[in-house]
Design an enzyme around this catalytic site. Structure first.
Site: not given
Ligand code: 5RP
Length: 235
Positions: A100, A112, A121, A139
């Site tokens: 995400g 993020k 990540e 977003k």
């Protein structure tokens, strides 16, 4: 032998998931990409969690041989609950990953790290052949930093030095991210602190500039990665 752990078997996503229907649609899109034999990088956050659930269902229904490389303890526990075998970067290079994001700009640059897992990540995105970023419309931003501060993972004793360097980079507001379930700050997956930094302007070189400060483990700026953005419609 199996633990039969109630803590794992009864694990649920802790918060209310905003725009769950949209996120479930995008989760189904991601699950449809799974092929037998895939090594899949698993990002963090609620959208990634829903995608993991959808993938685990396909794996179970179609008896697929798939291995996951999760980016956080939380998603690792969900892999255990869902019966999805996990592996590590020592053993495998991910064929693809999903994750995400908190903000996506028109150049596909990201903020993020609301979950504090940005180091792993970024390592997974750097290691994967293909990366899918799954988001809803909320977003999308014109400019990075419009809604979210930039999370920065910092080695604890480097805090004052990193603070000084971030201020000279133009940080207008710096906060140590507090924990919700314990006193004091949150401790990252790697035992570090997370600073949330606001800037009036996020320059193209900021990801490199921040990373080059001694004591910074990683930032939540993802600039210039080759990413495929998949967007769920808001309800
Ligand atoms: C965690 C992350 C998440 O991917 C990001 O915060 C988005 O989360 P959600 O899918 O719950 O909106 O970067 O470190």
């Amino acid at each position: 032998m199996n633990w039969n752990s109630n803590l794992i078997n009864n694990l649920e996503w802790a918060d209310k998931i905003i725009n769950i229907e949209g996120k479930q649609k995008v989760a189904a899109e991601i699950a449809a990409k799974v092929k037998d034999g895939d090594i899949i990088g698993v990002g963090s956050g609620s959208t990634s969690y829903l995608a993991l659930v959808a993938i685990a269902q396909r794996v179970k229904d179609e008896k697929l041989n798939v291995k996951a490389i999760p980016t956080s303890v939380e998603l690792t526990m969900f892999c255990a609950k869902l019966g999805l075998p996990v592996t590590t970067l020592y053993e495998h290079k991910p064929d693809w990953l999903f994750d995400g994001a908190d903000e996506v700009d028109p150049d596909k640059s990201l903020i993020k790290g609301r979950g504090g897992a940005m180091f792993k990540e970024k390592l997974l995105i750097s290691s994967s052949a293909v990366s899918y970023i799954i988001v809803d419309e909320s977003k999308m931003v014109d400019k990075l930093g419009s809604k979210f501060p930039v999370p920065i993972e910092v080695f604890p004793q480097a805090l004052p030095y990193v603070e000084k360097e971030l201020k000279s980079l133009g940080a207008t507001e710096l906060t140590i991210r507090p924990a919700k379930g314990k006193d004091g700050p949150i401790i990252s997956e790697n035992g570090n602190l997370v600073l949330d930094a606001k800037f009036n302007e996020i320059g193209k070189s900021f990801e490199r500039d921040i990373k080059s400060i001694t004591g910074v483990i990683e930032s939540g700026l993802f600039i210039g990665f080759d990413l495929n953005i998949i967007m769920a419609a808001n309800n």
